[in-house]
Design a protein around this motif. Structure first.
Motif, PDB file in Angstrom:
ATOM      1  N   GLY B 199       0.714 -24.040  12.629  1.00 50.71           N
ATOM      2  CA  GLY B 199       1.627 -24.337  11.525  1.00 50.71           C
ATOM      3  C   GLY B 199       3.055 -24.110  11.967  1.00 50.71           C
ATOM      4  N   ARG B 200       4.017 -24.752  11.278  1.00 51.90           N
ATOM      5  CA  ARG B 200       5.400 -24.674  11.757  1.00 51.90           C
ATOM      6  C   ARG B 200       6.281 -23.777  10.888  1.00 51.90           C
ATOM      7  N   ASP B 201       5.809 -23.439   9.661  1.00 56.46           N
ATOM      8  CA  ASP B 201       6.720 -22.820   8.693  1.00 56.46           C
ATOM      9  C   ASP B 201       6.681 -21.298   8.656  1.00 56.46           C
ATOM     10  N   VAL B 202       5.517 -20.750   8.874  1.00 54.22           N
ATOM     11  CA  VAL B 202       5.358 -19.303   8.716  1.00 54.22           C
ATOM     12  C   VAL B 202       4.153 -18.856   9.550  1.00 54.22           C
ATOM     13  N   THR B 203       4.248 -17.644  10.101  1.00 56.36           N
ATOM     14  CA  THR B 203       3.116 -17.077  10.835  1.00 56.36           C
ATOM     15  C   THR B 203       2.445 -16.030   9.960  1.00 56.36           C
ATOM     16  N   ILE B 204       1.131 -16.163   9.827  1.00 58.74           N
ATOM     17  CA  ILE B 204       0.360 -15.097   9.171  1.00 58.74           C
ATOM     18  C   ILE B 204      -0.430 -14.381  10.262  1.00 58.74           C
ATOM     19  N   CYS B 205      -0.066 -13.114  10.510  1.00 57.09           N
ATOM     20  CA  CYS B 205      -0.845 -12.298  11.446  1.00 57.09           C
ATOM     21  C   CYS B 205      -1.885 -11.574  10.611  1.00 57.09           C
ATOM     22  N   ALA B 206      -3.154 -11.954  10.756  1.00 58.90           N
ATOM     23  CA  ALA B 206      -4.209 -11.403   9.898  1.00 58.90           C
ATOM     24  C   ALA B 206      -5.268 -10.729  10.753  1.00 58.90           C
ATOM     25  N   VAL B 207      -5.846  -9.676  10.198  1.00 57.06           N
ATOM     26  CA  VAL B 207      -6.789  -8.841  10.941  1.00 57.06           C
ATOM     27  C   VAL B 207      -8.164  -8.857  10.298  1.00 57.06           C
ATOM     28  N   GLY B 208      -9.205  -8.990  11.115  1.00 60.28           N
ATOM     29  CA  GLY B 208     -10.579  -8.816  10.655  1.00 60.28           C
ATOM     30  C   GLY B 208     -10.966  -9.817   9.578  1.00 60.28           C
ATOM     31  N   ALA B 249       8.824 -16.699  16.816  1.00 62.36           N
ATOM     32  CA  ALA B 249      10.040 -17.379  17.270  1.00 62.36           C
ATOM     33  C   ALA B 249      10.004 -18.851  16.850  1.00 62.36           C
ATOM     34  N   LYS B 250       8.796 -19.405  16.830  1.00 62.66           N
ATOM     35  CA  LYS B 250       8.652 -20.808  16.445  1.00 62.66           C
ATOM     36  C   LYS B 250       8.812 -21.020  14.931  1.00 62.66           C
ATOM     37  N   THR B 251       8.117 -20.151  14.148  1.00 65.33           N
ATOM     38  CA  THR B 251       8.109 -20.379  12.700  1.00 65.33           C
ATOM     39  C   THR B 251       9.282 -19.704  11.984  1.00 65.33           C
ATOM     40  N   GLY B 252       9.760 -18.580  12.513  1.00 70.22           N
ATOM     41  CA  GLY B 252      10.884 -17.865  11.894  1.00 70.22           C
ATOM     42  C   GLY B 252      10.498 -17.045  10.676  1.00 70.22           C
ATOM     43  N   ARG B 253       9.219 -16.996  10.374  1.00 71.78           N
ATOM     44  CA  ARG B 253       8.785 -16.204   9.223  1.00 71.78           C
ATOM     45  C   ARG B 253       7.470 -15.515   9.570  1.00 71.78           C
ATOM     46  N   LEU B 254       7.289 -14.294   9.003  1.00 72.45           N
ATOM     47  CA  LEU B 254       6.069 -13.546   9.326  1.00 72.45           C
ATOM     48  C   LEU B 254       5.524 -12.813   8.103  1.00 72.45           C
ATOM     49  N   VAL B 255       4.222 -13.001   7.887  1.00 74.27           N
ATOM     50  CA  VAL B 255       3.469 -12.191   6.926  1.00 74.27           C
ATOM     51  C   VAL B 255       2.365 -11.494   7.723  1.00 74.27           C
ATOM     52  N   VAL B 256       2.238 -10.183   7.538  1.00 77.38           N
ATOM     53  CA  VAL B 256       1.183  -9.446   8.237  1.00 77.38           C
ATOM     54  C   VAL B 256       0.163  -8.988   7.212  1.00 77.38           C
ATOM     55  N   LYS B 287       7.050  -9.779   5.539  1.00 76.50           N
ATOM     56  CA  LYS B 287       6.293  -9.205   4.414  1.00 76.50           C
ATOM     57  C   LYS B 287       4.962  -8.676   4.900  1.00 76.50           C
ATOM     58  N   ARG B 288       4.597  -7.527   4.346  1.00 76.96           N
ATOM     59  CA  ARG B 288       3.275  -6.963   4.620  1.00 76.96           C
ATOM     60  C   ARG B 288       2.365  -7.170   3.426  1.00 76.96           C
ATOM     61  N   VAL B 289       1.104  -7.481   3.693  1.00 85.26           N
ATOM     62  CA  VAL B 289       0.066  -7.504   2.655  1.00 85.26           C
ATOM     63  C   VAL B 289      -0.990  -6.508   3.103  1.00 85.26           C
ATOM     64  N   THR B 290      -1.086  -5.401   2.390  1.00 84.66           N
ATOM     65  CA  THR B 290      -1.990  -4.332   2.817  1.00 84.66           C
ATOM     66  C   THR B 290      -2.764  -3.810   1.628  1.00 84.66           C
ATOM     67  N   ARG B 291      -3.595  -2.864   1.910  1.00 79.22           N
ATOM     68  CA  ARG B 291      -4.249  -2.060   0.911  1.00 79.22           C
ATOM     69  C   ARG B 291      -3.204  -1.168   0.216  1.00 79.22           C
ATOM     70  N   ALA B 292      -3.455  -0.820  -1.013  1.00 75.49           N
ATOM     71  CA  ALA B 292      -2.605   0.182  -1.659  1.00 75.49           C
ATOM     72  C   ALA B 292      -2.883   1.548  -1.031  1.00 75.49           C
ATOM     73  N   ASP B 293      -1.906   2.425  -1.119  1.00 71.96           N
ATOM     74  CA  ASP B 293      -2.084   3.777  -0.585  1.00 71.96           C
ATOM     75  C   ASP B 293      -2.858   4.664  -1.552  1.00 71.96           C
ATOM     76  N   VAL B 294      -4.049   4.223  -1.902  1.00 63.95           N
ATOM     77  CA  VAL B 294      -4.891   5.021  -2.800  1.00 63.95           C
ATOM     78  C   VAL B 294      -6.316   5.048  -2.245  1.00 63.95           C
ATOM     79  N   THR B 295      -7.089   6.008  -2.742  1.00 65.17           N
ATOM     80  CA  THR B 295      -8.515   6.041  -2.438  1.00 65.17           C
ATOM     81  C   THR B 295      -9.172   4.849  -3.131  1.00 65.17           C
ATOM     82  N   ILE B 296     -10.095   4.204  -2.434  1.00 65.07           N
ATOM     83  CA  ILE B 296     -10.742   3.036  -3.020  1.00 65.07           C
ATOM     84  C   ILE B 296     -11.737   3.481  -4.100  1.00 65.07           C
TER      85      ILE B 296
END
Lengths: 333, 335
Positions: B199-208, B249-256, B287-296
Motif C-alpha cells: 500500500g502507498r498511504d500508510v504502514t500498519i505494523c501488526a503483530v501476531g 519512508a515510502k508511506t509517511g504514516r505509521l500505525v502500530v 498511532k499505537r493500537v494496543t491493549r488497555a493497561d488493565v487486567t483482562i
C-alpha cells in the motif's frame, strides 16, 4: 581438580581456599575489587571434601559464596583473581565478577547470584549426560537459605522423578545473611529433603573426612545409576555475609559462638589428625603453606598485570548470533 | 501445495527438528497427551529421554532446560499457556538471558521457550490472557511471533537451531488457522519482517493475530480509497528496523498494532524507533493500537472493550490519514 583420597592433598586444597579468601578480602580493602565478595572462610571442608570425590568431567553449580567450590573443582586462582579485578584475562573476561565465575572446561557451570538457581540447571545437565550414556554426575552446591526456595524443592522432586545422577549438597552454615536457619527452616534441613524421597545424610561439615566419605558414597550411587541423594554439611562461615569497599560489616552472631566455631576449624582439625596419624615432618606443613602462598602471590600479580576490557566491547557476548544493530546500544551516535 | 493448521505446522517443525538433530528435546507439562496437538506423536517416534513430561514446576523445568542446554542439548520448553512463564521468570530473564554475557561468552544456551496459547479472547480472564512478549524483549530474550502456519513452522525451526535462547509466542487465536505450508524443513530467519499487503498511504505494523485483523481493516480502507501496507515483523527481537523504516519512508504514516500492554509495550518501542529514524518522512503522528493497561476481564463486553481489533486499527488509520477522527466511543480505552 582431580579426584583424590589423599588427606595431605585435602589439607593443601583447604589452605588454598582459605588463603585465597584472605587475599580477596585484602583486595576489597585496598579498593582493587569493586564489587562485593562473599568469603568462603570456615566452610573449606565442604567444597574440598565433595570435589575430591568428583572426576574432572563431573559438573558443579555454585553459589554467591562460590570461590571455594570453584577452587576445589580445579579453578585456576590466577584467572579467578583476574575476574575479581575485572580483567579481560579473568574467567568471565571481567563480565561476571565474584558471583558468576565459571569454567566449563573444568565442569564449573557457574556461581550464581540467585539463591537456589543452580540446582535445576544441574538436574538438566545430569539429564543431558544420561541421554548420551555418559556416567557423569552433577553436584549443585547451595546454602541452608535455599531450602526455602521453591525452585530447589521443585528440583528435588524432578531429580527423584527422573532418577537423575545428582548429588545435592547443602552447606548449612546456620545463617542466611543474619536470619538463623533454625528460625527460618522449621523441621530442619535433611528431613525436608528426605520428604522428597531423597536418600539424605547430615554430616559435620567441619570434618573433611566425613564430607568426603558421604560424598563418595553419594557420587558412586549416582554414577552407577542409583539416582540422586542429598547431603547436609553442618558448617560455619567465619566472615560476615559479605564484604565490599565502604560497606559496614553486619555480624549478628555472638563472640562466644564465633570462638566455639573456630575451635572446630576444619583445617586445624585435619592438621591435628595428620599429626596424630602420620606426624608432620619438620617444616613440612610450613612448606606446603608457603607453596600455596607463593602460588597465590603469583596469581594476584598475574591478575593485576591483566588489561581491563576495552570500552568498545561492552556489547560483546550478549548473544552467540548477532544481527545488524542488535543488541542495541543505549544512544544513537 | 498442501495446507496445514498452525498447530499442525508447529507439530511438523518439532518432528523435523528432532529427526534432524539428536540433541533436540521437548519438555513441559502434558507433552505426551497434550491438550492441543502440537506435541502429538513425538513420544511414539523418539527416545523417552527426548520427550519429557514434567510436573507442574515451571521454574525448575525451565532451569532444567537451561542446564541441559549448557551440557549440549537443544531443549524446547513448552508453556501450555503463555502466562505460565511468570513462575519461571528468574530462569528465563535472570539466568538464560544473562548467562552468556555474564560468563564472558562461555557456554551455549540454545533453549527455545515455546509459549503456547498466548493472548486473550473467549473468557480466559486475568491470568490466562497475557501476551507477555514485551517482558521478554525488555530482558533481552530473542522473541518471535508467527502470524501464519508457514511462519509457525519456519520460525520454530529457526528458534530451535539458534544458539541463543529464543521465545516463540503462538497466539491462541491463530492456532486453528490453516494455509499452505511447505513440506521440507526450512528456517525463517530472525530479524526479517515481511510485507503482507502492499500500500502507498500508510504502514500498519501488526503483530501476531493482529496481522489478519490489519489485513481485514486494510480491505475496508481500500474501498474508502486508502491503501494500507501491512507489515508483519515476525521477529520482535531482533527487529527488522530497516525493513519497517523503508515502508514508513515510502508511506509517511505509521500505525502500530500490538495486543500487549500500552505502557512500555512493543508498539511504544516501535513508535519511538520510527520517530527517531523516519521523522523527516512522517506526514502524521504515529498511532499505537494496543491493549488497555488493565487486567483482562472474564465478562465478554468488558473483555472486548480492552482489546484491540480490526475496527480499532481501521479507526487509527483513518485518524492518521486525516479523513475522520475515530468515531466517539469506538476506541474509548485506547486513546
Amino acid at each position: 581438580m582431580s579426584e583424590t583420597g589423599d588427606p595431605l592433598e585435602w589439607y593443601r586444597r583447604m589452605q588454598r581456599l582459605r588463603r585465597f579468601e584472605a587475599r580477596a578480602a585484602a583486595l576489597v580493602e585496598s579498593g582493587e575489587i569493586v564489587g562485593a565478595v562473599h568469603e568462603y572462610t570456615g566452610e573449606e571442608a565442604v567444597a574440598v571434601g565433595v570435589c575430591a570425590a568428583l572426576r574432572e568431567d563431573d559438573i558443579i553449580t555454585s553459589t554467591h559464596r562460590g570461590h571455594g567450590h570453584i577452587l576445589a573443582k580445579g579453578g585456576e586462582p590466577r584467572r579467578m583473581f583476574a575476574e575479581l579485578l575485572g580483567r579481560e584475562s579473568g574467567y568471565n573476561r571481567g563480565r561476571g565478577g565474584s558471583m558468576h565465575i565459571a569454567d566449563f572446561s573444568r565442569g564449573i557451570y557457574g556461581a550464581n547470584g540467585i539463591v537456589g538457581a543452580g540446582a535445576p540447571m544441574a538436574c538438566g545437565a545430569a539429564h543431558a549426560f544420561r541421554t548420551r550414556a555418559e556416567d557423569r554426575v552433577a553436584v549443585p552446591f547451595f546454602g541452608d537459605g535455599a531450602m526455602n526456595q521453591g525452585v530447589l524443592l521443585e528440583s528435588f522432586n524432578l531429580a527423584v522423578l527422573l532418577s537423575l545422577p545428582v548429588v545435592f549438597v547443602c552447606e548449612n552454615n546456620g545463617i542466611a545473611i543474619t536470619s538463623s536457619t533454625e528460625e527460618m527452616t522449621p523441621g530442619g534441613v535433611a528431613p525436608r529433603a528426605a520428604g522428597f524421597g531423597l536418600p539424605s545424610r547430615s554430616v559435620d561439615g567441619m570434618d573433611v573426612r566425613a564430607v568426603h566419605e558421604a560424598a563418595t558414597t553419594a557420587v558412586r550411587r549416582a554414577r552407577a545409576g542409583g539416582g540422586p541423594s542429598f547431603i547436609e554439611c553442618r558448617t560455619v562461615r567465619y566472615s560476615v555475609h559479605n564484604i565490599a569497599a565502604g560497606a559496614l560489616p553486619r555480624e549478628s552472631r555472638s563472640e562466644a559462638f564465633m570462638e566455639a566455631a573456630r575451635r572446630r576449624d576444619p583445617i586445624e582439625r585435619l592438621a591435628g589428625e595428620l599429626d596424630r596419624e602420620r606426624g608432620w615432618r619438620q617444616g613440612e606443613r610450613t612448606e606446603i603453606d608457603e607453596n600455596v602462598e607463593g602460588e597465590l602471590d603469583a596469581a594476584v600479580e598475574f591478575a593485576r598485570a591483566g588489561r581491563r576490557p576495552d570500552a568498545k566491547t561492552a556489547l560483546d557476548f550478549m548473544y552467540a548470533a548477532t544481527y545488524p544493530d542488535f543488541p542495541a546500544r543505549g544512544w544513537e551516535p | 501445495m498442501r495446507t496445514l493448521t498452525y498447530v499442525a505446522a508447529l507439530n511438523e517443525a518439532l518432528h523435523q527438528a528432532m529427526a534432524e538433530d539428536d540433541s533436540v528435546m521437548v519438555l513441559g507439562e502434558n507433552i505426551r497427551n497434550g491438550v492441543r496437538a502440537e506435541t502429538r506423536g513425538l513420544d511414539e517416534r523418539f527416545a523417552p529421554g527426548r520427550v519429557l513430561d514434567m510436573p507442574i514446576s515451571e521454574a525448575a523445568f525451565t532451569g532444567f532446560a537451561n542446564g541441559a542446554a549448557m551440557a549440549g542439548l537443544r531443549p524446547v520448553v513448552e508453556f501450555q499457556v503463555a502466562s505460565l512463564i511468570f513462575p519461571a521468570f528468574d530462569q528465563i530473564v535472570n539466568q538464560a538471558a544473562k548467562l552468556r554475557l555474564m560468563l564472558g561468552g562461555q557456554g551455549r544456551l540454545p533453549v527455545t521457550f515455546f509459549l503456547m496459547g498466548a493472548g486473550a479472547g473467549g473468557g480466559r480472564a486475568g491470568q490466562h490472557s497475557d501476551n507477555p512478549y514485551p517482558f521478554l524483549m525488555h530482558a533481552g530474550v530473542k522473541t518471535v511471533i508467527p502470524a501464519t502456519p508457514e511462519d509457525a513452522k519456519g520460525l520454530l525451526l529457526a528458534a530451535i537451531f539458534e544458539d541463543d535462547p529464543v521465545a516463540l509466542v503462538a497466539p491462541a487465536n491463530l492456532l486453528g488457522e490453516e494455509s499452505e505450508v511447505p513440506e521440507e524443513a526450512y528456517r525463517t530467519p530472525l530479524a526479517h519482517g515481511v510485507r503482507r499487503r502492499e500500500g502507498r498511504d500508510v504502514t500498519i505494523c501488526a503483530v501476531g493475530h493482529l496481522v489478519p485483523a490489519a489485513l481485514a481493516a486494510a480491505e475496508r480502507l481500500a474501498s474508502a480509497g486508502m491503501e494500507a501496507e501491512v507489515w508483519d515483523p515476525r521477529s520482535l527481537l531482533p527487529f527488522d528496523k530497516a525493513g519497517l523504516a523503508a515502508s514508513v519512508a515510502k508511506t509517511g504514516r505509521l500505525v502500530v498494532a500490538d495486543d500487549s500492554g500500552r505502557t512500555c509495550g512493543f508498539a511504544a518501542e516501535v513508535s519511538s524507533l520510527m520517530a527517531e529514524r523516519c521523522f523527516e518522512f512522517l506526514k502524521a503522528p504515529i498511532k499505537r493500537v494496543t491493549r488497555a493497561d488493565v487486567t483482562i476481564s472474564y465478562s465478554t463486553p468488558i473483555e472486548a472493550a480492552a482489546l484491540p481489533g480490526d475496527e480499532e486499527i481501521e479507526g487509527a488509520v483513518r485518524a492518521v490519514m486525516g479523513h475522520t477522527e475515530p468515531a466517539p466511543g469506538s476506541t474509548p480505552v485506547h486513546g
